[in-house]
Scaffold this motif. Structure first.
Motif, PDB file in Angstrom:
ATOM      1  N   LEU A 130       0.829  -1.212   0.000  1.00 13.10           N
ATOM      2  CA  LEU A 130       0.000   0.000   0.000  1.00 13.10           C
ATOM      3  C   LEU A 130       0.859   1.256   0.000  1.00 13.10           C
ATOM      4  O   LEU A 130       0.606   2.200  -0.742  1.00 13.10           O
ATOM      5  CB  LEU A 130      -0.944   0.004   1.206  1.00 13.10           C
ATOM      6  N   TYR A 131       1.904   1.257   0.868  1.00 13.05           N
ATOM      7  CA  TYR A 131       2.796   2.419   0.903  1.00 13.05           C
ATOM      8  C   TYR A 131       3.484   2.616  -0.439  1.00 13.05           C
ATOM      9  O   TYR A 131       3.622   3.737  -0.927  1.00 13.05           O
ATOM     10  CB  TYR A 131       3.858   2.242   2.004  1.00 13.05           C
ATOM     11  N   ALA A 132       3.938   1.522  -1.059  1.00 13.72           N
ATOM     12  CA  ALA A 132       4.657   1.607  -2.322  1.00 13.72           C
ATOM     13  C   ALA A 132       3.763   2.212  -3.404  1.00 13.72           C
ATOM     14  O   ALA A 132       4.190   3.079  -4.172  1.00 13.72           O
ATOM     15  CB  ALA A 132       5.132   0.212  -2.732  1.00 13.72           C
ATOM     16  N   VAL A 133       2.483   1.766  -3.474  1.00 14.43           N
ATOM     17  CA  VAL A 133       1.556   2.295  -4.468  1.00 14.43           C
ATOM     18  C   VAL A 133       1.369   3.796  -4.263  1.00 14.43           C
ATOM     19  O   VAL A 133       1.413   4.589  -5.198  1.00 14.43           O
ATOM     20  CB  VAL A 133       0.193   1.568  -4.373  1.00 14.43           C
ATOM     21  N   PHE A 134       1.203   4.193  -2.979  1.00 19.06           N
ATOM     22  CA  PHE A 134       1.013   5.606  -2.642  1.00 19.06           C
ATOM     23  C   PHE A 134       2.193   6.434  -3.140  1.00 19.06           C
ATOM     24  O   PHE A 134       2.032   7.436  -3.841  1.00 19.06           O
ATOM     25  CB  PHE A 134       0.856   5.739  -1.124  1.00 19.06           C
ATOM     26  N   ALA A 135       3.383   5.989  -2.797  1.00  9.97           N
ATOM     27  CA  ALA A 135       4.594   6.721  -3.174  1.00  9.97           C
ATOM     28  C   ALA A 135       4.721   6.795  -4.694  1.00  9.97           C
ATOM     29  O   ALA A 135       5.072   7.841  -5.258  1.00  9.97           O
ATOM     30  CB  ALA A 135       5.827   6.054  -2.567  1.00  9.97           C
TER      31      ALA A 135
END
Lengths: 261, 261
Positions: free
Chosen positions: A14-19
């Motif tokens: 989830l964090y990777a997609v956001f970034a």
């Protein structure tokens, strides 16, 4: 796979997609071209002080007038809708359904042009005044439904207690029901107020003198005159300067009111 | 302190001379839709008398009590309060209600007002007392229920028992001629019941006319001048507490008492 490992993996994705999304937007925008047209400090400086002393001030004044007017008129409509007299209920229901179903822009236009011609009538405050009446008419329809819901949310036992003490229905409404109803509807009323702040930008359709311009109208004029969109960005920031403290204030108020519930 | 017309302390309700009954109900029927809740009730409370109404839930005892100050609209029959027919449309209901104190199962204090304001509001709005007089009366009644120090508290800051005592003080602040109690201890934690009953006993000792719908058989036996047993919308049996509770004549009374005692 262990449950905790799986959870960590999901969160990581989830964090990777956001970034990735943020990065993509930042990298794909042409900052070199946006900056002079939208974030031009020179143009921004030129909008001051009028954007504050005229435009922002007018937006606040228009909002205050429309909100107070909408509350008073909306309260009347809500009481009519809860009235034991059937024609009052019909009238209020018809009114609310009509003006919730029409775009605010059309109603403002109607009050600024159609109503004065039809009734040979000049609103106080000129064309902006007429437009404001249109805005009040629309916001009252929404506020009326909110207030009605609030009144109905006050427990029946409250009315019974007040009436059993010999208070008549008017005093019961004023001193027992309405204060509690308004506490219940503080969040949705804040919502109405914030929407109203932004809807004052529709008043331009009524026609405005230079000194009557609100934030959006002022910024659009500057946009045309200077062929630069920076004033719109300044106006956008000023809208946030108005709305954010307001919502904070109401949140505080709500905390304060909780002791009484 | 409280205006009460006394009858002899041992009066059981009958033959107290020419005094008008505090409450006199004749042939009272109440329907909720197809549901007959009261089926022709005859009932009275003499001045200075304490009448406890007992019976299973759904027997109509609360409805009977609520008909006395017309929080429920009787379907047919008459309800006289101090000789005044309150079902007559010419009667000033608000005025009669100032003379009938009512205490609810759920307390129904006004949550947005301080304890003191709870007690002064109806004095000022319904009895047209000045602020100073209302405050003085309120403080006196708070002292009576042992809650002087809670004058500035809000209802939510009080325990259930304290709230109910405030509710009693609120009703007393109107200087009523009689008090109606609608299951005043049913919503309380067991350890809080005693304080409320103590206040009620004190009132009874002072000669207050009281109609008490209750499940507290101990209270009915100790304080009641008369006990009325209701079931299925009719008065099944009534008389002195020691007779009705100690030596019931009807099967339904025996069955009910065997379950609750």
């Amino acid at each position: 796979m262990k449950r905790s490992t799986r959870r960590r993996l999901t969160q990581g994705i989830l964090y990777a997609v956001f970034a990735a999304v943020i990065l993509f937007i930042l990298l794909s925008a042409d900052w070199g071209r946006i900056q002079p047209y939208f974030f031009n400090l020179g143009v921004a400086r030129e909008t001051f002080p009028e954007i504050l002393t005229v435009a922002a001030k007018n937006t606040v004044i228009y909002t205050a007038i429309a909100f107070v007017g909408g509350m008073l008129f909306g309260l009347l409509l809500a009481l009519m809708k809860l009235s034991p007299v059937l024609p009052y209920r019909w009238l209020a229901t018809g009114y609310i359904e009509l003006f919730r179903g029409l775009p605010a822009l059309l109603v403002i236009f109607g009050f600024a042009f159609a109503v004065p011609i039809a009734f040979q009538w000049q609103a106080p405050g000129g064309s902006v005044g007429a437009g404001l009446i249109g805005l009040i008419v629309v916001s009252a329809a929404y506020i009326a439904e909110t207030i009605r819901a609030g009144i109905e949310a006050v427990p029946k036992g409250q009315v019974e207690a007040a009436r059993s003490l010999g208070m008549n229905s008017v005093w019961t409404m004023i001193t027992v029901v309405l204060p509690q109803a308004f506490r219940i509807i503080t969040p949705p009323l804040t919502n109405e107020l914030v929407i109203l702040i932004k809807d004052t930008s529709l008043l331009f359709i009524a026609g405005m003198a230079i000194a009557d311009r609100d934030l959006t109208t002022f910024a659009r004029d500057s946009l045309t005159n200077q062929a630069n969109a920076t004033p719109l960005v300044v106006a956008a920031l000023l809208y946030l300067v108005i709305t954010l403290p307001l919502t904070q204030l109401v949140a505080k108020l709500e905390q304060h009111n909780k002791r009484g519930r | 302190m409280i205006q009460v017309s006394h009858t002899a302390p041992d009066a059981t309700g009958h033959g107290s001379g020419a005094a008008v009954p505090a409450i006199e109900v004749r042939a009272l029927c109440k329907n909720f839709g197809d549901n007959e809740v009261l089926k022709g009730i005859d009932f009275h409370v003499e001045q200075g008398e304490v009448v406890c109404v007992i019976g299973p839930s759904g027997s109509g005892k609360s409805t009977l009590l609520r008909c006395v100050n017309r929080l429920e609209e009787p379907t047919s029959g008459t309800v006289m309060v101090e000789g005044i027919d309150i079902t007559d449309s010419e009667t000033d209901l608000d005025d009669v209600r100032t003379r009938i104190g009512m205490v609810f199962q759920q307390f129904n204090l006004f949550p947005h007002l301080s304890v003191l304001r709870n007690l002064t509001l109806a004095q000022q709005r319904a009895k047209k007392r000045g602020r100073a007089e209302a405050t003085e009366v309120a403080r006196r009644n708070l002292e009576k229920v042992g809650l002087s120090e809670k004058a500035d508290a809000f209802p939510a800051q009080l325990s259930g028992g304290q709230q109910q005592r405030v509710a009693i003080a609120r009703a007393l602040s109107m200087d009523p001629d009689m008090m109606l109690f609608d299951e005043p201890t049913s919503a309380l934690d067991p350890e809080l019941v005693g304080d409320v009953l103590e206040v009620m006993k004190q009132l009874a000792r002072e000669g207050m006319t009281m109609m008490v719908v209750t499940h507290e058989m101990g209270f009915a036996r100790e304080v009641g001048d008369r006990v009325v047993f209701m079931d299925g919308g009719v008065v099944v049996e009534q008389g002195k507490p020691e007779d009705v509770l100690g030596n019931p004549q009807h099967e339904r009374t025996k069955l009910f008492l065997s379950k609750v005692l």
